[in-house]
Design an enzyme around this catalytic site. Sequence first.
Site, short mmCIF file in Angstrom:
data_model
loop_
_atom_site.label_atom_id
_atom_site.label_comp_id
_atom_site.label_asym_id
_atom_site.label_seq_id
_atom_site.Cartn_x
_atom_site.Cartn_y
_atom_site.Cartn_z
N LYS A 256 0.03 -2.51 -1.96
CA LYS A 256 0.77 -2.93 -0.78
C LYS A 256 1.64 -1.79 -0.29
O LYS A 256 2.16 -1.00 -1.09
CB LYS A 256 1.66 -4.14 -1.12
CG LYS A 256 0.85 -5.38 -1.48
CD LYS A 256 1.71 -6.45 -2.12
CE LYS A 256 0.83 -7.57 -2.66
NZ LYS A 256 1.56 -8.43 -3.59
N LYS B 178 -8.94 -15.90 -14.04
CA LYS B 178 -9.16 -16.43 -12.68
C LYS B 178 -9.90 -17.76 -12.73
O LYS B 178 -9.60 -18.66 -11.95
CB LYS B 178 -9.96 -15.44 -11.84
CG LYS B 178 -9.33 -14.06 -11.70
CD LYS B 178 -8.02 -14.08 -10.94
CE LYS B 178 -7.14 -12.92 -11.32
NZ LYS B 178 -5.98 -13.23 -12.12
N ARG C 271 7.44 0.45 1.08
CA ARG C 271 7.42 1.09 -0.25
C ARG C 271 7.37 2.61 -0.05
O ARG C 271 6.49 3.13 0.63
CB ARG C 271 6.19 0.65 -1.02
CG ARG C 271 6.16 -0.83 -1.29
CD ARG C 271 5.05 -1.16 -2.26
NE ARG C 271 4.96 -2.61 -2.47
CZ ARG C 271 4.26 -3.16 -3.45
NH1 ARG C 271 3.60 -2.38 -4.30
NH2 ARG C 271 4.22 -4.47 -3.58
N ARG D 274 5.39 -12.92 -12.76
CA ARG D 274 6.44 -11.91 -12.96
C ARG D 274 7.29 -11.82 -11.70
O ARG D 274 6.95 -12.41 -10.67
CB ARG D 274 5.79 -10.54 -13.19
CG ARG D 274 4.91 -10.15 -12.01
CD ARG D 274 4.50 -8.71 -11.97
NE ARG D 274 3.95 -8.36 -10.68
CZ ARG D 274 2.67 -8.52 -10.32
NH1 ARG D 274 1.80 -9.01 -11.18
NH2 ARG D 274 2.29 -8.19 -9.10
N GLY E 276 -5.77 -8.04 -8.74
CA GLY E 276 -5.42 -6.84 -7.96
C GLY E 276 -6.63 -6.12 -7.42
O GLY E 276 -6.56 -4.94 -7.11
C1 MV4 Z 1 -10.91 -12.16 -1.64
C2 MV4 Z 1 -11.13 -11.63 -0.36
C3 MV4 Z 1 -12.00 -12.30 0.47
N1 MV4 Z 1 -12.63 -13.40 0.04
N2 MV4 Z 1 -11.55 -13.28 -2.02
C4 MV4 Z 1 -8.28 -8.58 -3.30
C5 MV4 Z 1 -7.32 -8.56 -4.42
C6 MV4 Z 1 -7.56 -9.79 -5.21
N3 MV4 Z 1 -6.30 -10.38 -5.55
C7 MV4 Z 1 -8.38 -10.66 -4.32
N4 MV4 Z 1 -8.70 -9.92 -3.17
C8 MV4 Z 1 -9.46 -10.45 -2.18
N5 MV4 Z 1 -10.10 -11.58 -2.51
C9 MV4 Z 1 -12.38 -13.87 -1.19
N6 MV4 Z 1 -13.03 -14.97 -1.59
C10 MV4 Z 1 -10.45 -10.49 0.02
C11 MV4 Z 1 -9.61 -9.89 -0.91
C12 MV4 Z 1 -8.94 -8.72 -0.44
C13 MV4 Z 1 -7.55 -8.67 -0.34
C14 MV4 Z 1 -6.74 -9.72 -0.71
C15 MV4 Z 1 -5.38 -9.66 -0.61
C16 MV4 Z 1 -4.79 -8.51 -0.12
C17 MV4 Z 1 -5.56 -7.46 0.25
C18 MV4 Z 1 -6.94 -7.51 0.15
C19 MV4 Z 1 -7.71 -6.43 0.54
C20 MV4 Z 1 -9.06 -6.48 0.42
C21 MV4 Z 1 -9.68 -7.62 -0.07
#
Ligand code: MV4
Length: 507
Positions: free
Chosen positions: A237, A116, A338, A292, A164
């Site tokens: 998801k 990241k 899904r 992917r 994730g």
């Molecule tokens: C975040 C966020 C809020 N602020 N980053 C969750 C999975 C990972 N890929 C990053 N995620 C998040 N990052 C910041 N700075 C909230 C999430 C997040 C989220 C992101 C995408 C889809 C669903 C989510 C569910 C909870 C939190």
Amino acid sequence: MIRKILIANRGEIAVRVIRTCREMGIESTAVFSEADRTALHVQFADEAFCIGDAPSSDSYLRVDRIIETAKKAGADAVHPGYGFLSENGEFADRCAEAGITFIGPSGEAMRTMGSKTAARKTMREAGVPVVPGTEEGIDSDEEALGAAESIGYPVLVKAAMGGGGKGMRVVESQDDLAGALRTARSEAQSAFGDATVYLEKYLVEPRHVEFQVLADQHGHAVHLGERECSIQRRHQKLIEESPSCILDDALRNAMGEAAVRAAEAVRYTNAGTVEFIVDQDRQFYFLEMNTRLQVEHPVTELRTGQDLVRRQIEIAAGMPLPFRQEDVRLLGAALECRISAEDPNAQFMPSVGVVTRLSEPGGPGVRLDSGFCAGYEVPIYYDPMIAKLIVWAEKREEAIARMKRALGEYDIGGIKTTIPFHLRALSDPRFISGDYSTAFVETMGPDEDAGADERHIAAAFAAIMKHREARRAMPAGVGGDGSDGPPGSGESPWKLTGRREAMRRGR
Ligand code: MV4
């Protein structure tokens, strides 16, 4: 030229890849574990090889056995699908060393995006907006306190090698920072073998919007529009759709261009997905890039008319993309649900067992990507997702109605599935209006209709017993008031239970 592809995966995605192989005149080789001897992907492929015991660490994750099988089968390429080895840079490198084409990006691009902090640095340099946060991993509490102060609370502690959603900690104030750092570090160490964590500004109830990109080996990259993936539970998801209700053409173009810049910055090739979060002010920020093919790729296929697996194979074979950005047309509305072997009324607990009955949806605008058939025993060893139902229509409202119709036709007996959840979500006023965030599922409330199946069976049983008793009490030949029930009982109990069943299905 690619003549034969080994599919290093199982279930619906293996079936999906085999279908395109067949259309392209490419031979397919399946691999399977002891738990998957009778699986659909094994039946679909031209040939299949057992690669080990049921646990994926003994089969679908065994790089050595998969490469050995590819050599034995004479496959000139490997398609990794999603999950398992699909984002493992070492696997891509090992395939290349063995003279086998890996259908995906370079190991190097996968490693850059796998970290990241490295990905954020590369994106910043490429002019792609990233969430405000630290440049590098955090080494001390003092450093973290200083950084959090300038970012502003709430902050999010994230694992550098995570993804994730694993190893994330929200911190509301400086009092909680040191503790969050400690737990996030130890979680990251055990989950990813790397304790590095960094800080980001925490965005409240963001939306998750991702862009599909395709990039060939000749320096051409395009995007194929977005998918909105905010309907999720614990980072799994559940429903994806395109277009996203919050994008207009201007924002779509800006995000699409950013996604293409992201791919170009790592000299990406093949199909990939650039994930963004969009805050309540409609500002977008790069989150991560998935190197992917994704589960939800059919949503994009239905809107663009593209076969993404075909494009992947062509790109891996060195062919140029056959179209430019201005040729891409995004049509109508697509929706994916899904279908998982989980009980949505019991915290989505896995529901394993034999599929005793199966009737699949079809008709206009309906696509079913399934990995199982009647008689199949859902194994406990793997992801519980067993199929994906995808629909297309000209308008979003029609797509929702079409999805509800198709879900109503879908009859899976013997196991619990997420179908009742989907019917409920699609009837939720917030979903219908398009005004939802990643908090949608957790704020949904309990299913008032939970246990309806059991009650339906109990009601039918009671009706039979009552009917028999009444018949026994009657003189022979009586009971002809037009109903199946005893005289004067009004409506048939079968009609009543049938109507209840129709209601359950949301008709
Ligand atoms: C975040 C966020 C809020 N602020 N980053 C969750 C999975 C990972 N890929 C990053 N995620 C998040 N990052 C910041 N700075 C909230 C999430 C997040 C989220 C992101 C995408 C889809 C669903 C989510 C569910 C909870 C939190």
